[in-house]
Design a protein around this motif. Structure first.
Motif, short mmCIF file in Angstrom:
data_model
loop_
_atom_site.label_atom_id
_atom_site.label_comp_id
_atom_site.label_asym_id
_atom_site.label_seq_id
_atom_site.Cartn_x
_atom_site.Cartn_y
_atom_site.Cartn_z
N LEU A 54 -93.05 5.37 -54.87
CA LEU A 54 -92.34 6.07 -53.82
C LEU A 54 -93.19 7.14 -53.14
CD1 LEU A 54 -88.89 6.52 -55.61
CD2 LEU A 54 -89.58 4.72 -54.01
N MET A 55 -94.41 7.38 -53.67
CA MET A 55 -95.28 8.37 -53.05
C MET A 55 -95.75 7.88 -51.68
SD MET A 55 -97.70 9.85 -56.11
CE MET A 55 -98.52 8.28 -56.34
N PRO A 56 -96.04 8.79 -50.77
CA PRO A 56 -96.59 8.39 -49.47
C PRO A 56 -97.85 7.56 -49.65
CG PRO A 56 -95.97 10.71 -49.46
CD PRO A 56 -95.84 10.24 -50.88
N SER A 57 -98.07 6.63 -48.75
CA SER A 57 -99.18 5.69 -48.91
C SER A 57 -100.53 6.40 -48.97
CB SER A 57 -99.19 4.69 -47.75
OG SER A 57 -99.28 5.37 -46.51
N ASN A 58 -100.66 7.55 -48.31
CA ASN A 58 -101.94 8.24 -48.33
C ASN A 58 -102.19 8.98 -49.64
OD1 ASN A 58 -99.79 9.93 -47.58
ND2 ASN A 58 -101.21 11.48 -46.81
N HIS A 59 -101.20 8.98 -50.54
CA HIS A 59 -101.37 9.63 -51.84
C HIS A 59 -101.33 8.64 -53.00
CE1 HIS A 59 -101.28 13.61 -50.15
NE2 HIS A 59 -100.05 13.45 -49.65
N LEU A 60 -101.26 7.35 -52.71
CA LEU A 60 -101.14 6.37 -53.78
C LEU A 60 -102.36 6.37 -54.69
CD1 LEU A 60 -99.54 3.26 -52.04
CD2 LEU A 60 -98.51 4.79 -53.71
N GLY A 61 -103.53 6.76 -54.17
CA GLY A 61 -104.73 6.76 -54.99
C GLY A 61 -104.96 8.06 -55.72
N SER A 62 -104.05 9.01 -55.58
CA SER A 62 -104.25 10.32 -56.19
C SER A 62 -103.79 10.31 -57.65
CB SER A 62 -103.45 11.38 -55.42
OG SER A 62 -103.50 12.62 -56.08
N HIS A 63 -104.72 10.60 -58.55
CA HIS A 63 -104.37 10.68 -59.97
C HIS A 63 -103.59 11.96 -60.27
CE1 HIS A 63 -106.64 7.14 -61.10
NE2 HIS A 63 -107.67 7.58 -60.41
N ILE A 64 -103.73 12.95 -59.41
CA ILE A 64 -103.01 14.21 -59.63
C ILE A 64 -101.51 13.98 -59.56
CG2 ILE A 64 -102.60 16.54 -58.75
CD1 ILE A 64 -105.29 16.18 -60.08
N TYR A 65 -101.06 13.22 -58.56
CA TYR A 65 -99.64 12.94 -58.42
C TYR A 65 -99.13 12.14 -59.62
CZ TYR A 65 -99.33 14.70 -53.63
OH TYR A 65 -99.32 15.52 -52.52
N SER A 66 -99.91 11.17 -60.03
CA SER A 66 -99.52 10.37 -61.20
C SER A 66 -99.43 11.24 -62.44
CB SER A 66 -100.54 9.25 -61.42
OG SER A 66 -100.24 8.53 -62.60
N PHE A 67 -100.40 12.14 -62.60
CA PHE A 67 -100.41 13.06 -63.74
C PHE A 67 -99.15 13.93 -63.73
CE2 PHE A 67 -101.35 17.38 -65.20
CZ PHE A 67 -101.77 17.15 -66.49
N LEU A 68 -98.81 14.47 -62.58
CA LEU A 68 -97.64 15.35 -62.47
C LEU A 68 -96.34 14.59 -62.74
CD1 LEU A 68 -98.61 17.48 -59.33
CD2 LEU A 68 -98.66 18.18 -61.74
N ILE A 69 -96.23 13.38 -62.19
CA ILE A 69 -95.01 12.59 -62.40
C ILE A 69 -94.82 12.27 -63.87
CG2 ILE A 69 -94.00 10.30 -62.01
CD1 ILE A 69 -95.11 10.41 -59.17
N ARG A 70 -95.87 11.80 -64.53
CA ARG A 70 -95.76 11.40 -65.93
C ARG A 70 -95.52 12.60 -66.84
NH1 ARG A 70 -98.33 6.04 -66.86
NH2 ARG A 70 -98.50 5.12 -64.78
N THR A 71 -96.19 13.71 -66.56
CA THR A 71 -95.99 14.91 -67.36
C THR A 71 -94.57 15.44 -67.21
OG1 THR A 71 -98.34 15.49 -67.11
CG2 THR A 71 -96.84 17.23 -67.84
N THR A 72 -94.07 15.43 -65.98
CA THR A 72 -92.71 15.91 -65.74
C THR A 72 -91.68 15.02 -66.43
OG1 THR A 72 -93.38 16.78 -63.58
CG2 THR A 72 -91.03 16.46 -63.95
#
Length: 514
Positions: free
Chosen positions: A414-432
């Motif tokens: 569901l992340m914006p397409s320009n952030h799909l490659g960002s590991h930071i977002y993935s890290f935050l989602i999984r940690t949360t």
């Protein structure tokens, strides 16, 4: 095999840190409906057979082989199998010949080479499929069947066998839905075929909530058993005093958190296949303590029927068959799919025998004093008790990450397409997500009641109600009167069980909190 043949599988050329360009996708390569990561993530839960049963054969990818990220998608014809061993060797030689060139954008050949090392959907034999089915069905619900026997009484155990028969039949209905038209691969696909995008969305959300709730149960389970092993483990920090229960829950969360960050969980998925061994070990330890260590039985304190608490037992017994979400993946992984009904029958029969055996022995041994997990009742002075408790503690450590990963992956989509490659977002989602399961587990630390709520509210929908509704909608006009009558009966049973079970479980939880 030349490069052109390699690229006929069309693994899109893009870097690991880039989103997959939509312009690279053929119009019919992927269904744009959310969630796209469902099958890839569920394959990790469903198709990890034990190696000693033989090496399964590679199957067509069908767009589900790479579970590490929702942006890493394989675009392939369902008719095209993965590379054979000979072709793979040729591909590696071809790749080696290019090693002297300067580093460039990741090529299709390199991606295919990486694919060979990635977890793939494999063709399972009959025995492997049965192992997968038992590993899927026989989980933490095994620990609570004696508690369910206490809640419903001896007569209430008939609910276990009724749900076994009904769940087996609805599993066959899902099979009929999958075979009704090409392109149906997962449970959400079936939901969309029956009721359009709304059906896909509703069933996906319910399945993900069920997975999330299972992770909450893992935290409660670990906390209860570890605090029984280390009752004096306490910590005072900054004016706050953490009891053993709270401290153990926090420590478990910190331990499993790094496993959730992993991008490739293939190792965890293979280790988690040992869940079948753990289940058998728990049954063996319980029977050993009861029959060999001879702690005695408390049959006189047991009840024949406990009507006020029977709805709680219904939810607990229903949770035992919460595996329909992954049945399509097991079916897709089989080498001989015509054997799936037999696999289904064997899996349900084995699990029901284990459930019933543990329920009878545990209730006879501990009577009305049985806890929500029978491991909490085992005498601490026996070696077999220590083995059972530690096996219970260790097993969820591998399953937690595999269970929460599909939820994380669907949110990452569901992340914006320009952030799909960002590991930071993935890290935050999984940690949360992990932190939230800890908060929920500490807020509602009632293992048996939470399990009953999940079984009543979610499992009844996924295992009984939806399969019948989807079947009637998809194959309407080709069903007999008997099938319609039986499906309607199962839907009614599911609705009644869901209403009474949910109400009673919620009432008990609220009463415990007050």
């Amino acid at each position: 095999m030349d490069r052109k043949d390699c690229e006929s599988l069309t693994y899109a050329d893009y870097d690991d840190d880039e989103p997959l360009p939509l312009s690279k996708l053929p119009d019919d390569s992927l269904d744009p409906s959310w969630p796209q990561s469902y099958r890839r993530s569920m394959d990790l839960l469903a198709t990890r057979s034990l190696n000693f049963l033989g090496s399964p054969k590679l199957s067509p990818v069908d767009g589900s082989s790479v579970p590490s990220s929702p942006r890493r998608r394989i675009i392939t014809s369902s008719e095209k199998p993965l590379l054979s061993a000979e072709e793979d060797q040729q591909l590696q030689e071809h790749h080696s010949s290019e090693a002297s060139f300067p580093p460039q954008r990741t090529s299709s050949t390199k991606k295919l080479s990486q694919l060979q090392k990635s977890p793939t959907v494999r063709k399972s034999s009959f025995s492997q499929a049965v192992i997968n089915g038992v590993n899927l069905l026989c989980g933490v619900g095994l620990l609570s069947t004696p508690y369910a026997a206490k809640q419903g009484g001896w007569a209430g155990m008939s609910v276990l066998f009724i749900f076994c028969v009904l769940s087996f039949y609805t599993g066959l209905l899902l099979l009929s839905c999958l075979d009704s038209r090409p392109g149906l691969k997962t449970y959400p696909d079936i939901g969309e075929a029956a009721f359009g995008k709304a059906g896909r969305l509703v069933i996906s959300i319910i399945l993900y909530v069920e997975l999330y709730a299972a992770c909450v149960e893992y935290i409660i389970l670990e906390s209860d058993n570890l605090s029984s092993l280390f009752p004096n483990a306490q910590l005072s920090l900054g004016g706050y005093h953490l009891t053993s229960h709270y401290l153990c829950a926090i420590m478990v969360t910190l331990v499993v958190l790094p496993t959730v960050w992993l991008r490739d969980m293939s190792v965890l998925s293979y280790i988690s296949a040992g869940g079948v061994f753990v289940s058998v070990l728990l049954v063996f330890c319980l029977f050993w303590i009861g029959l060999v260590d001879n702690i005695g039985f408390q049959i006189e304190s047991t009840k024949t029927l406990n009507m006020p608490k029977l709805p709680v037992a219904i939810g607990l017994y229903g949770y035992c068959y919460a595996g329909h979400a992954v049945l399509p993946n097991i079916y897709a992984s089989m080498e001989k799919r015509s054997q799936f009904p037999l696999v289904l029958f064997a899996s349900f029969a084995i699990c029901t025998l284990l459930y019933a055996g543990v329920a009878i022995m545990g209730y006879m041994m501990f009577g009305e004093s049985i806890e929500s997990q029978f491991t909490l009742n085992l005498p601490s002075n026996f070696v077999s008790s220590k083995i059972a408790v530690w096996a219970t503690v260790i097993n969820p450590f591998t399953k937690y990450a595999l269970t929460i990963s599909p939820v994380a992956m669907c949110l990452e989509e569901l992340m914006p397409s320009n952030h799909l490659g960002s590991h930071i977002y993935s890290f935050l989602i999984r940690t949360t997500l992990v932190a939230s399961t800890l908060v929920v587990a500490l807020t509602f630390p009632f293992f048996g009641l939470v399990m009953s709520l999940i079984g009543s509210l979610l499992t009844m929908l996924v295992s009984l109600i939806f399969p019948c509704a989807f079947f009637l909608q998809i194959v309407k006009g080709n069903v007999t009167l008997f099938q319609v009558s039986l499906c309607v009966l199962i839907i009614v049973i599911g609705i009644v069980s869901a209403v009474f079970g949910t109400y009673t479980s919620l009432s008990e939880i609220i009463q415990q909190l007050l």
